[in-house]
Motif scaffolding. Structure first.
Motif, PDB file in Angstrom:
ATOM      1  N   GLY A 277       0.672  -1.435   0.098  1.00 15.23           N
ATOM      2  CA  GLY A 277       0.139   0.088  -0.101  1.00 15.23           C
ATOM      3  C   GLY A 277       0.695   1.171   0.000  1.00 15.23           C
ATOM      4  N   LYS A 278       2.077   1.350   0.454  1.00 13.30           N
ATOM      5  CA  LYS A 278       2.896   2.322   0.740  1.00 13.30           C
ATOM      6  C   LYS A 278       3.415   3.059  -0.629  1.00 13.30           C
ATOM      7  CE  LYS A 278       7.104   0.769   2.078  1.00 13.30           C
ATOM      8  NZ  LYS A 278       8.366   0.519   3.190  1.00 13.30           N
ATOM      9  N   TYR A 279       3.171   2.286  -1.937  1.00 10.49           N
ATOM     10  CA  TYR A 279       3.629   2.767  -3.149  1.00 10.49           C
ATOM     11  C   TYR A 279       2.850   3.472  -3.926  1.00 10.49           C
ATOM     12  CZ  TYR A 279       8.037  -0.009  -1.724  1.00 10.49           C
ATOM     13  OH  TYR A 279       8.916  -0.394  -1.252  1.00 10.49           O
ATOM     14  N   ASP A 280       3.490   4.446  -4.656  1.00 12.30           N
ATOM     15  CA  ASP A 280       2.572   5.212  -5.530  1.00 12.30           C
ATOM     16  C   ASP A 280       2.585   5.186  -7.012  1.00 12.30           C
ATOM     17  OD1 ASP A 280       1.220   6.851  -3.412  1.00 12.30           O
ATOM     18  OD2 ASP A 280       3.130   7.388  -3.168  1.00 12.30           O
ATOM     19  N   LEU A 281       3.882   4.927  -7.485  1.00  9.55           N
ATOM     20  CA  LEU A 281       4.316   4.846  -8.819  1.00  9.55           C
ATOM     21  C   LEU A 281       5.261   4.001  -9.167  1.00  9.55           C
ATOM     22  CD1 LEU A 281       4.723   7.549 -11.433  1.00  9.55           C
ATOM     23  CD2 LEU A 281       6.416   6.274 -11.293  1.00  9.55           C
TER      24      LEU A 281
END
Ligand SMILES: Nc1ncnc2c1ncn2[C@@H]1O[C@H](COP(=O)(O)OP(=O)(O)OP(=O)(O)O)[C@@H](O)[C@H]1O
Length: 575
Positions: A277-281
């Protein structure tokens, strides 16, 4: 007839600018020298001016600073008064006499002309003028766009604010030293800022990476802890690494978690349910991503993806790589609500199949193309050199070194074996040379790329692996030691130099074996403004079948070696 009469006759039907010629008129005592009116009255509306014209009073007291015009309205193009004027005109009769200077009058013979001119002014006229300016901007930058509701291109990076681009991203663009947008950035950023699906084609080294990163990063805004919201797919890990670094620079301050899949084993551990969950790209090659998605359960989730960007799209769609369409389908289907995920495909070269695929699969597709399709950049000085045979190539290359090569230099060969062979030949020539191909370890590949970027390696021998997307600043020379398998390959290879407006040089060796493709590539060279001998353009065109077979299988060549077959045979005979 005195001067006054002559002037009266000559000025009939003419535009007389009272502001400019007032002093002369006063000097000639044609009009009295009234004091200048305040600015407010200078801005009198056209209607007022026209009313004056009809007045019985020859020169009203506040007329001295107004321009009386025939055929033109100087009340300002966008002024609503132009509309008032239109109404006024309809009521007038032909042949009205219009005051020019003092008691000077002229027949308004141009009544009809004036009517027409005045009519087009107003809001519609302003809109037409604006459209004209936009078209001119597009023509200058050779921006071609297709699709419904294409937004206007931006002119400067300051315009990005009005397209909702995050101020930190705009600041980072400036920090990176980009002063003005490149043509692809001018048109693609506003389109992606509107979340349009896009197929974009722009020359090598023209800033396509920032064209997709700027709107995507801006859309992500900041960390949301919902897992990946954007995925960027590139054909090689080197290119993925480069995009990853540019993303980090452009996203500075946004606190986004940007990730690149380097090693499958690492990724398998990293994306557990707790951490995903902590990654965006995510930046990745398609193989790695599909492998992770196909695990049971999938190693990572794309359920919240809002952007799916494909760089070097035509490479990924190339014949023989049929698999990529399926891979793209796997990736896209993994994007939870696929109607939410917007797709954009970028490349320097155009492939008809990619366009057809996009037309079929993308929603409300917009297409952008900069300049002529499938053309080499005109910042590269190109030369095609006949070298006779394989031995001649080594002689010609050593001749280039002897005359003085200005590093960094990229040398393309057609296979890993030949890359190794050339490396073994050149390593003893006293130049800082290294080699990169897919058989080298990841660490070796990374070190070579770093060494080349930092100037430790002067001459880098490479295969097609480096042909796409790699941005080495200031590559001075590209040598096609082996003739490229297609014009598309040629365009990408030589596009490693002459990037971002800089000048570059490309030398392409050819032998008898390369005759089939020579004409096509010579045409590309000529189209980009370089000279080629006429005979090359008169050679027989290769058939489609020949072209395809050349793309699939490079011609068989003698090994690269100082010792020729002839020398070897003589040596054997002497033994
Ligand atoms: N607006 C800009 N002004 C100046 N330099 C820029 C600008 N945008 C990008 N660049 C620089 O131009 C170079 C080429 O950009 P980029 O690698 O994105 O090109 P590209 O179009 O993707 O090329 P290719 O087709 O070879 O992949 C990079 O060094 C990048 O930093």
């Amino acid at each position: 007839m005195d001067a006054y009469d002559i002037f009266k006759k000559l000025s009939k039907g003419a535009h007389f600018d009272f502001k400019r010629f007032r002093n002369d008129a006063v000097k000639l005592k044609m009009i009295p020298d009234w004091p200048k009116p305040p600015l407010a009255s200078a801005a009198a509306t056209s209607k007022e001016i026209e009313d004056e014209g009809e007045s019985k009073d020859p020169v009203p007291s506040d007329a001295s600073d107004t321009s009386l015009s025939l055929g033109e309205d100087d009340s300002g193009l966008e002024d609503e008064s132009a509309n008032d004027l239109e109404g006024e005109e309809e009521e007038r009769e032909e042949g009205t006499r219009v005051r020019l200077l003092g008691d000077l009058v002229a027949d308004d013979g141009d009544r009809k002309k004036r009517k027409r001119k005045i009519k087009v002014q107003g809001p519609e006229h302003a809109a037409a003028m604006h459209r004209e300016q936009v078209n001119r901007l597009k023509n200058i930058h050779r921006i071609h766009a297709w699709g419904s509701d294409i937004p206007e291109p931006i002119r400067t990076f300051e315009d990005l604010g009005s397209h909702g681009i995050h101020e930190l991203v705009i600041r980072n663009i400036t920090k990176m030293g980009y002063e003005s947008p490149t043509p692809i950035q001018m048109q693609a950023i506003p389109l992606l800022a509107q979340r349009r699906e896009l197929l974009a084609c722009a020359p090598t080294g023209s800033g396509k990476t920032a064209a997709f990163l700027v709107p995507v990063l801006s859309h992500l805004k900041g960390p949301e802890k919902r897992g990946f919201r954007a995925v960027i797919v590139a054909p090689t890990r080197e290119l993925a690494g480069q995009i990853y670094r540019e993303a980090l620079n452009l996203a500075e301050g946004l606190r986004l978690k940007i990730h690149i899949i380097e090693k499958i084993s690492k990724a398998m551990k990293k994306f557990g349910p707790k951490t995903a969950g902590k990654y965006d790209l995510l930046v990745t090659t398609p193989n790695r991503l599909v492998y992770l998605l196909k695990q049971e359960p999938p190693v990572l989730s794309l359920a919240n993806v809002e952007w799916l960007i494909v760089d070097e799209s035509d490479k990924l769609f190339e014949a023989g790589q049929r698999g990529f369409r399926d891979q793209l389908a796997v990736i896209y289907n993994a994007c939870g609500d696929s109607s939410k995920a917007r797709r954009a495909l970028f490349s320097a070269t155009f492939a008809f199949e990619v366009q057809e695929w996009c037309k079929l699969n993308l929603d409300n597709l917009a297409m952008v193309s900069i300049g002529a399709r499938n053309a080499a950049v005109d910042t590269v000085d190109q030369e095609l050199v006949y070298v006779g045979n394989e031995h001649g190539k080594l002689v010609a290359f050593r001749d280039l070194v002897r005359k003085g090569l200005t590093p960094p230099v990229l040398v393309f060969v057609q296979s890993k074996e030949r890359a190794r062979e050339l490396f073994h030949e050149l390593i003893y020539d006293g130049i800082n040379v290294d080699v990169i191909h897919s058989d080298r370890s990841k660490l070796q590949r990374d070190n070579v790329v770093k060494g080349f970027r930092r100037g430790r390696i002067w001459v880098l021998i490479c295969t097609e692996l480096m042909g796409r997307g790699m941005d080495f600043k200031g590559v001075n020379l590209v040598v096609n030691y082996d003739f490229p398998p297609s014009s598309i390959s040629y365009i990408h290879r030589i596009g490693r130099t002459g990037r971002a407006g800089r000048q570059g040089k490309a030398i392409t060796f050819f032998t008898e074996e390369d005759k089939a493709n020579l004409r096509t590539i010579a045409q590309v060279v000529k189209d980009s403004g370089c000279e080629v001998p006429d005979y090359m353009l008169r050679l027989k065109k290769p058939t489609k079948k020949e072209k395809r077979s050349l793309e699939r299988r490079a011609p068989k060549r003698e090994p690269i070696s100082t010792v020729t077959r002839y020398d070897k045979e003589r040596k054997l005979k002497r033994m």
